[in-house]
Design a protein around this motif. Structure first.
Motif, short mmCIF file in Angstrom:
data_model
loop_
_atom_site.label_atom_id
_atom_site.label_comp_id
_atom_site.label_asym_id
_atom_site.label_seq_id
_atom_site.Cartn_x
_atom_site.Cartn_y
_atom_site.Cartn_z
N VAL A 77 0.84 -1.20 0.00
CA VAL A 77 0.00 0.00 0.00
C VAL A 77 0.88 1.25 0.00
CG1 VAL A 77 -1.66 1.35 1.35
CG2 VAL A 77 -1.96 -1.12 1.11
N GLN A 78 1.87 1.25 0.84
CA GLN A 78 2.78 2.40 0.92
C GLN A 78 3.58 2.56 -0.37
OE1 GLN A 78 4.80 0.95 4.35
NE2 GLN A 78 3.25 1.69 5.79
N VAL A 79 4.03 1.46 -0.94
CA VAL A 79 4.79 1.53 -2.19
C VAL A 79 3.95 2.18 -3.29
CG1 VAL A 79 5.83 0.16 -4.05
CG2 VAL A 79 6.31 -0.40 -1.65
N ARG A 80 2.71 1.76 -3.42
CA ARG A 80 1.85 2.32 -4.46
C ARG A 80 1.60 3.81 -4.23
NH1 ARG A 80 -0.74 -2.75 -3.82
NH2 ARG A 80 -2.32 -1.83 -2.44
N ALA A 81 1.45 4.21 -2.99
CA ALA A 81 1.21 5.62 -2.69
C ALA A 81 2.44 6.47 -3.02
CB ALA A 81 0.82 5.79 -1.22
N TRP A 82 3.63 5.94 -2.70
CA TRP A 82 4.86 6.68 -3.00
C TRP A 82 5.10 6.77 -4.51
CZ3 TRP A 82 7.19 10.02 -0.20
CH2 TRP A 82 7.29 9.89 1.20
N GLN A 83 4.60 5.82 -5.28
CA GLN A 83 4.78 5.88 -6.73
C GLN A 83 4.21 7.16 -7.31
OE1 GLN A 83 2.98 2.14 -7.86
NE2 GLN A 83 4.96 1.12 -8.10
N ARG A 84 3.10 7.62 -6.76
CA ARG A 84 2.50 8.87 -7.24
C ARG A 84 3.43 10.05 -6.96
NH1 ARG A 84 -2.92 10.20 -4.94
NH2 ARG A 84 -2.97 11.60 -6.74
N VAL A 85 4.13 10.00 -5.84
CA VAL A 85 5.06 11.07 -5.50
C VAL A 85 6.24 11.08 -6.46
CG1 VAL A 85 6.64 11.95 -3.73
CG2 VAL A 85 4.40 11.02 -3.06
N THR A 86 6.87 9.93 -6.63
CA THR A 86 8.06 9.88 -7.49
C THR A 86 7.71 10.22 -8.94
OG1 THR A 86 7.84 7.48 -7.86
CG2 THR A 86 9.19 8.21 -5.98
N GLU A 87 6.55 9.77 -9.40
CA GLU A 87 6.14 10.10 -10.77
C GLU A 87 5.97 11.60 -10.95
OE1 GLU A 87 2.64 7.78 -11.23
OE2 GLU A 87 3.72 5.88 -11.50
N ALA A 88 5.40 12.27 -9.94
CA ALA A 88 5.19 13.71 -10.04
C ALA A 88 6.52 14.46 -10.05
CB ALA A 88 4.32 14.19 -8.88
N VAL A 89 7.44 14.04 -9.20
CA VAL A 89 8.75 14.69 -9.16
C VAL A 89 9.52 14.45 -10.46
CG1 VAL A 89 11.01 14.69 -8.01
CG2 VAL A 89 8.92 14.65 -6.65
N HIS A 90 9.50 13.23 -10.94
CA HIS A 90 10.22 12.92 -12.18
C HIS A 90 9.61 13.63 -13.38
CE1 HIS A 90 11.78 8.95 -10.25
NE2 HIS A 90 12.59 9.96 -10.02
N SER A 91 8.30 13.84 -13.36
CA SER A 91 7.66 14.52 -14.49
C SER A 91 8.14 15.96 -14.63
CB SER A 91 6.13 14.49 -14.33
OG SER A 91 5.70 15.37 -13.31
N ARG A 92 8.70 16.50 -13.55
CA ARG A 92 9.23 17.86 -13.58
C ARG A 92 10.76 17.86 -13.63
NH1 ARG A 92 6.24 22.03 -9.72
NH2 ARG A 92 6.94 23.38 -11.43
N GLY A 93 11.34 16.70 -13.92
CA GLY A 93 12.78 16.64 -14.08
C GLY A 93 13.55 16.55 -12.78
N GLY A 94 12.87 16.23 -11.68
CA GLY A 94 13.52 16.17 -10.38
C GLY A 94 14.09 14.82 -10.05
N THR A 95 14.89 14.78 -9.01
CA THR A 95 15.50 13.55 -8.50
C THR A 95 15.13 13.44 -7.03
OG1 THR A 95 17.36 13.75 -10.04
CG2 THR A 95 17.67 12.31 -8.13
N ILE A 96 14.75 12.24 -6.60
CA ILE A 96 14.24 12.08 -5.23
C ILE A 96 14.74 10.78 -4.61
CG2 ILE A 96 12.06 11.12 -6.14
CD1 ILE A 96 10.67 12.45 -3.68
N PHE A 97 15.31 10.90 -3.42
CA PHE A 97 15.73 9.77 -2.59
C PHE A 97 14.78 9.67 -1.41
CE2 PHE A 97 20.40 8.42 -3.23
CZ PHE A 97 20.37 8.66 -4.60
N ALA A 98 14.51 8.44 -0.98
CA ALA A 98 13.72 8.21 0.23
C ALA A 98 14.66 8.07 1.42
CB ALA A 98 12.89 6.94 0.09
N GLN A 99 14.40 8.82 2.47
CA GLN A 99 15.19 8.62 3.68
C GLN A 99 14.55 7.53 4.53
OE1 GLN A 99 15.30 10.92 7.42
NE2 GLN A 99 17.37 11.52 6.81
#
Length: 365
Positions: A77-99
């Motif tokens: 459930v958490q993985v699927r929810a985070w996918q929306r976050v990473t997709e949004a950041v990547h769509s704007r050319g960003g890079t994101i690490f999970a702490q």
């Protein structure tokens, strides 16, 4: 001369600048099983102009949670929810690490779905109080992890790292700072073990080293990073021999090819240059700012070569377009820290971009 606005290679990926968003707990994971929400997507998308975003501390297991409404990365459930976050950041050319943050003894029984005591390297209660859904409450005595449980905790970090990659993150940062579990193993007051995980400096550094090695083996060293805060007394930590311990850690990990080392300075900033010399990879610095916060003047740390990246915390809360403001030498908004934790979208996704700049909320999904 290298500046903060130059690109940088980080583990084989090119960052647009050297300004990083530091990990900051916001306690707004209101989704099912402590998962991110649509507001979380908007929040990180707004800040995707950072060279690198490091998320809020994210627990690798149920028992790793220390505060209400912090997100996890230990189930689907958490993985699927985070996918929306990473997709949004990547769509704007960003890079994101999970702490990945296991809080260890910093927690309270009321935080867990089934009341139980938090865990730590030793049954030593931290002095002070912790925020809970019922307000501030005293820390409790943690349950000491058995040797087998130490090993399973390392496996939890490894599984969470795999989950992060499945969720689309570019990598993970292991939280070995600020008095949480990995830092507790390094300390001389929270760790009173006499087995291979405690006692000597070598033994106390083993948890950080072995966890980092295990995660690097699981997802690749270029997608693995580590945050440390030498001598940081936060959450009742004492490190009598930090100038002995941290070079041991860097020596053990330097050859792995990690994405970066993230140093949070506290009471001994004069130690940082020694760590810089001991580390051959990329160094991210969250500089000591007594009585203030990281600001434009700290970009000079990159100009001078003291760091390869500089991470900004509170300034990113109130300035979603912080790199653009720094480049333009524009005034910085001041965050309302009374809205920093929990609450709704106010003080979370409501800070505007500069006048005349693109609306940072345009990336909301």
């Amino acid at each position: 001369m290298t500046t903060a606005f130059d690109p940088i290679d980080l583990g084989g990926r090119t960052l647009r600048n050297r300004i990083a968003m530091a990990p900051m707990t916001r306690s707004r994971a209101y989704g099912d099983r402590n998962s991110p929400t649509a507001d979380t997507v908007t929040y990180y998308a707004q800040r995707s102009g950072a060279g690198l975003i490091v998320t809020e501390g994210t627990q690798p297991s149920v028992i790793g949670q220390g505060y209400p409404y912090t997100p996890g990365l230990h189930d689907d459930v958490q993985v699927r929810a985070w996918q929306r976050v990473t997709e949004a950041v990547h769509s704007r050319g960003g890079t994101i690490f999970a702490q990945l943050m296991h809080t260890g003894r910093v927690g309270h029984p009321s935080t867990f779905p089934t009341p139980q005591s938090p865990v730590g390297p030793s049954p030593v209660r931290a002095a002070g109080q912790v925020f809970t859904s019922a307000g501030m409450q005293d820390f409790v005595e943690p349950r000491q992890l058995t040797a087998a449980q130490v090993e399973s905790t390392i496996e939890d970090f490894t599984l969470a790292a795999r989950n992060a990659i499945a969720a689309g993150f570019d990598g993970v940062e292991l939280h070995g700072a600020n008095g949480y579990l990995l830092h507790q193993f390094l300390s001389t007051n929270a760790n009173r073990r006499t087995d291979r995980w405690g006692g000597t400096a070598v033994n106390r550094s083993r948890m950080v080293i072995e966890t980092t090695r295990a995660v690097a083996a699981a997802i690749g060293a270029p997608r693995t990073a580590l945050r440390l805060s030498p001598a940081n007394p936060l959450n009742d930590i004492v490190e009598d021999d930090h100038r002995q311990v941290y070079p041991l850690i860097l020596h053990a990990l330097d050859g792995l090819g990690l994405a970066y080392l993230h140093i949070l300075e506290s009471v001994d900033p004069d130690f940082t240059p020694e760590l810089r010399r001991a580390w051959s990879g990329q160094l991210m610095l969250n500089p000591a700012t007594p009585g203030g916060r990281t600001g434009p003047e700290h970009l000079a740390l990159i100009d001078s070569g003291a760091a390869d990246l500089v991470s900004f915390g509170q300034s990113f809360i109130a300035n979603p377009d912080l790199p653009a403001r720094l480049r333009a030498d524009a005034p910085l908004a001041v965050p309302d820290m009374s809205q920093a934790y929990a609450g709704d979208h106010h003080g979370y996704t409501t800070y505007p971009a500069m006048t005349g700049a693109a609306d940072p909320a345009a990336a909301a999904v």
